[in-house]
Design a protein around this motif. Structure first.
Motif, PDB file in Angstrom:
ATOM      1  N   MET A  61      -0.218  -8.876  15.594  1.00 17.03           N
ATOM      2  CA  MET A  61       0.212  -7.570  15.954  1.00 17.03           C
ATOM      3  C   MET A  61       0.163  -7.370  17.193  1.00 17.03           C
ATOM      4  N   VAL A  67       0.765  -1.281  -0.042  1.00 17.46           N
ATOM      5  CA  VAL A  67       0.128  -0.087   0.055  1.00 17.46           C
ATOM      6  C   VAL A  67       0.976   1.294   0.003  1.00 17.46           C
ATOM      7  N   SER A 117      -7.613   3.241  12.356  1.00 13.33           N
ATOM      8  CA  SER A 117      -6.448   4.146  13.220  1.00 13.33           C
ATOM      9  C   SER A 117      -6.359   3.120  14.384  1.00 13.33           C
ATOM     10  N   PRO A 134      -9.447   1.100  16.943  1.00 10.95           N
ATOM     11  CA  PRO A 134      -9.621  -0.250  17.664  1.00 10.95           C
ATOM     12  C   PRO A 134      -8.713  -0.014  18.817  1.00 10.95           C
ATOM     13  N   ASN A 160      -6.884  -0.786   6.035  1.00 12.65           N
ATOM     14  CA  ASN A 160      -6.378  -1.528   7.456  1.00 12.65           C
ATOM     15  C   ASN A 160      -4.910  -1.784   7.533  1.00 12.65           C
ATOM     16  N   ALA A 161      -4.083  -1.967   6.288  1.00 10.25           N
ATOM     17  CA  ALA A 161      -2.613  -2.278   6.382  1.00 10.25           C
ATOM     18  C   ALA A 161      -2.158  -1.458   7.535  1.00 10.25           C
TER      19      ALA A 161
HETATM   20  P1  NAP Z   1      -1.780  -8.035  11.440  1.00  9.47           P
HETATM   21  O1  NAP Z   1      -2.475  -9.242  12.056  1.00  9.47           O
HETATM   22  O2  NAP Z   1      -0.342  -8.093  11.574  1.00  9.47           O
HETATM   23  O3  NAP Z   1      -2.319  -7.681   9.900  1.00  9.47           O
HETATM   24  C1  NAP Z   1      -1.762  -6.867   9.052  1.00  9.47           C
HETATM   25  C2  NAP Z   1      -1.711  -7.167   7.669  1.00  9.47           C
HETATM   26  O4  NAP Z   1      -1.195  -5.996   7.110  1.00  9.47           O
HETATM   27  C3  NAP Z   1      -0.773  -8.382   7.302  1.00  9.47           C
HETATM   28  O5  NAP Z   1      -1.183  -9.288   6.549  1.00  9.47           O
HETATM   29  C4  NAP Z   1       0.433  -7.510   6.818  1.00  9.47           C
HETATM   30  O6  NAP Z   1       1.231  -8.259   6.000  1.00  9.47           O
HETATM   31  C5  NAP Z   1      -0.206  -6.741   6.167  1.00  9.47           C
HETATM   32  N1  NAP Z   1       0.613  -5.662   5.565  1.00  9.47           N
HETATM   33  C6  NAP Z   1       1.970  -5.081   6.355  1.00  9.47           C
HETATM   34  N2  NAP Z   1       2.456  -3.876   5.442  1.00  9.47           N
HETATM   35  C7  NAP Z   1       1.606  -3.971   4.320  1.00  9.47           C
HETATM   36  C8  NAP Z   1       1.955  -3.202   3.071  1.00  9.47           C
HETATM   37  N3  NAP Z   1       2.668  -2.290   3.040  1.00  9.47           N
HETATM   38  N4  NAP Z   1       0.925  -3.301   2.100  1.00  9.47           N
HETATM   39  C9  NAP Z   1      -0.143  -4.288   2.243  1.00  9.47           C
HETATM   40  N5  NAP Z   1      -0.262  -5.105   3.384  1.00  9.47           N
HETATM   41  C10 NAP Z   1       0.623  -4.732   4.451  1.00  9.47           C
HETATM   42  O7  NAP Z   1      -2.430  -6.532  11.934  1.00  9.47           O
HETATM   43  P2  NAP Z   1      -3.753  -6.371  12.889  1.00  9.47           P
HETATM   44  O8  NAP Z   1      -3.584  -6.505  14.021  1.00  9.47           O
HETATM   45  O9  NAP Z   1      -5.018  -7.222  12.072  1.00  9.47           O
HETATM   46  O10 NAP Z   1      -3.725  -4.583  12.408  1.00  9.47           O
HETATM   47  C11 NAP Z   1      -4.723  -4.393  11.362  1.00  9.47           C
HETATM   48  C12 NAP Z   1      -4.658  -2.750  11.573  1.00  9.47           C
HETATM   49  O11 NAP Z   1      -5.425  -2.584  12.887  1.00  9.47           O
HETATM   50  C13 NAP Z   1      -3.449  -1.971  11.485  1.00  9.47           C
HETATM   51  O12 NAP Z   1      -3.608  -1.004  10.849  1.00  9.47           O
HETATM   52  C14 NAP Z   1      -3.155  -1.956  13.078  1.00  9.47           C
HETATM   53  O13 NAP Z   1      -2.357  -0.686  13.366  1.00  9.47           O
HETATM   54  C15 NAP Z   1      -4.550  -1.568  13.599  1.00  9.47           C
HETATM   55  N6  NAP Z   1      -4.967  -1.932  14.898  1.00  9.47           N
HETATM   56  C16 NAP Z   1      -4.364  -3.291  15.425  1.00  9.47           C
HETATM   57  C17 NAP Z   1      -4.675  -3.293  16.883  1.00  9.47           C
HETATM   58  C18 NAP Z   1      -4.557  -4.520  17.639  1.00  9.47           C
HETATM   59  O14 NAP Z   1      -4.487  -4.915  18.735  1.00  9.47           O
HETATM   60  N7  NAP Z   1      -4.164  -5.663  16.825  1.00  9.47           N
HETATM   61  C19 NAP Z   1      -5.154  -2.382  17.741  1.00  9.47           C
HETATM   62  C20 NAP Z   1      -5.197  -0.912  17.261  1.00  9.47           C
HETATM   63  C21 NAP Z   1      -5.254  -1.024  15.747  1.00  9.47           C
HETATM   64  P3  NAP Z   1       2.812  -9.218   6.660  1.00  9.47           P
HETATM   65  O15 NAP Z   1       2.175  -9.980   7.768  1.00  9.47           O
HETATM   66  O16 NAP Z   1       3.248  -9.989   5.299  1.00  9.47           O
HETATM   67  O17 NAP Z   1       3.478  -8.007   7.259  1.00  9.47           O
END
Ligand code: NAP
Length: 245
Positions: free
Chosen positions: A190, A64, A139, A183, A90-91
Motif C-alpha cells: 500500500m 468487510v 487508522s 500507523p 485492519n482491511a
Molecule cells: P495492504 O498490504 O494493501 O493490505 C491490505 C489488505 O486488505 C489486502 O490483502 C487487501 O486485499 C485487503 N482488503 C482490501 N479491501 C478489502 C475488503 N473490502 N475486505 C477485506 N479485505 C480487503 O495494506 P497495508 O499497508 O498492510 O494496510 C493495512 C492497514 O493499515 C490499512 O487499513 C491501511 O489504511 C493502514 N495503514 C497503512 C499504512 C502504510 O504505510 N502501509 C499507513 C497507515 C495506515 P487485496 O490486496 O486483494 O485488495
C-alpha cells in the motif's frame, strides 16, 4: 505466549500489516482467522501463519464492506473455534483523486471498507465476545495530518478514531476494550503503490519507514492483558514522523 487458546480475527490479513499481525498472534498461541477479499490469498496466508507457528489458522473469504459476509466470518470462527477474543480491523484501501474528480461512488467505496467494515465487525464482536475481549482498529496518521488527493481516506480514518471512542464507551460495561492505532509510513504494498509517494508530493525519509512487524507488536500489546487499563486510546506508531516541523 499471551494468546494461548484465544481466537483472533484479523481483517485484510493476506498482505502487509495484517499478515504480520496474524503471524504475531499465531506465534503467541492464538488460533487465527484470516479475513480477506480473495479466497486463494486468504487460504495461502492461513498456511503461512500456521507455518510460522500458529496452532491453527483459517482463511475466510470476506469483503468487510458487506455485512452478510462479516456475519458469516464471525459465525464461522465461532463454529470452528468456539469463541472470539480479539478482532483487528485492519482491511483498508485508498483512492487518489482531486476533490473535483471524486464521485459519490469513490466515497462510498472508501467509507464502506475503511469505516463500515470496522463497524460491522465491532457489532458482531459485541454480540459474540465474552468479557476480556478486545478490538484494535487500524487508522492512519492521515486521521491527524494529511496530503492532497486522499480526502475520503483521511475522513474515513478520522471517523475510525471516533468510532473507537464510541465503541470504547459502549464496550466497557461489557468488559470489552477497544483501541486504535495510527500507523505512519509502513513498508507494505500500500505504501509503495501510493501515487503521492511515487510523485514526491508526499516525501518520506527512509528512517521514518517502519516494518509491518512494528505495527503488529503494538496491536498485540493493545489486544493483550498487558493493556488491561488501556481503553479508547489512539496510539500513533510512526517512528516520530509527525513530531518534525
Ligand atoms: P495492504 O498490504 O494493501 O493490505 C491490505 C489488505 O486488505 C489486502 O490483502 C487487501 O486485499 C485487503 N482488503 C482490501 N479491501 C478489502 C475488503 N473490502 N475486505 C477485506 N479485505 C480487503 O495494506 P497495508 O499497508 O498492510 O494496510 C493495512 C492497514 O493499515 C490499512 O487499513 C491501511 O489504511 C493502514 N495503514 C497503512 C499504512 C502504510 O504505510 N502501509 C499507513 C497507515 C495506515 P487485496 O490486496 O486483494 O485488495
Amino acid at each position: 505466549m499471551r494468546f494461548t487458546d484465544k481466537v483472533v480475527i484479523v481483517t485484510g490479513a493476506a498482505s502487509g500489516i495484517g499478515l504480520a499481525t496474524a503471524k504475531r498472534f499465531g506465534s503467541e498461541g492464538a488460533h487465527v482467522v484470516i479475513a480477506d477479499l480473495n479466497p486463494a490469498k486468504a487460504e495461502a496466508a492461513a498456511q503461512e501463519v500456521k507455518a510460522a507457528g500458529a496452532p491453527d489458522a483459517w482463511g475466510s473469504a470476506c469483503d468487510v464492506s458487506k455485512e452478510d459476509q462479516v456475519i458469516a466470518t464471525v459465525a464461522g470462527a465461532m463454529q470452528k473455534f468456539g469463541r472470539l477474543d480479539v478482532v483487528v480491523n485492519n482491511a483498508g484501501l485508498m483512492v487518489f483523486k482531486p476533490i473535483t474528480d471524486q464521485t459519490a461512488d469513490d466515497w462510498n467505496r472508501i467509507l464502506s471498507v475503511d469505516l463500515l467494515g470496522a463497524f460491522f465487525f465491532t457489532k458482531q464482536a459485541f454480540l459474540n465476545m465474552k468479557p476480556g475481549g478486545a478490538i484494535v482498529n487500524i487508522s492512519s496518521i492521515h486521521a491527524e495530518e494529511t496530503s492532497p488527493l486522499v480526502a475520503s481516506y483521511a475522513a474515513a480514518k478520522a471517523a475510525l478514531v471516533s468510532l473507537t471512542r464510541s465503541s470504547a464507551l459502549e464496550g466497557k460495561p461489557k468488559g470489552l476494550r477497544i483501541n486504535v492505532i495510527l500507523p505512519g509510513a509502513i513498508d507494505t504494498p500500500m505504501l509503495w503503490d501510493n501515487p503521492n509517494i511515487k510523485s514526491g508530493v508526499e516525501k518520506i525519509n527512509p528512517a521514518d519507514v517502519g516494518k509491518p512487524e512494528d505495527i503488529a507488536a503494538a496491536i498485540a500489546y493493545l489486544a493483550s492483558d498487558d493493556a488491561a487499563f488501556v481503553q479508547g486510546a489512539a496510539l500513533r506508531v510512526d517512528g516520530g514522523r509527525l513530531d518534525q516541523l
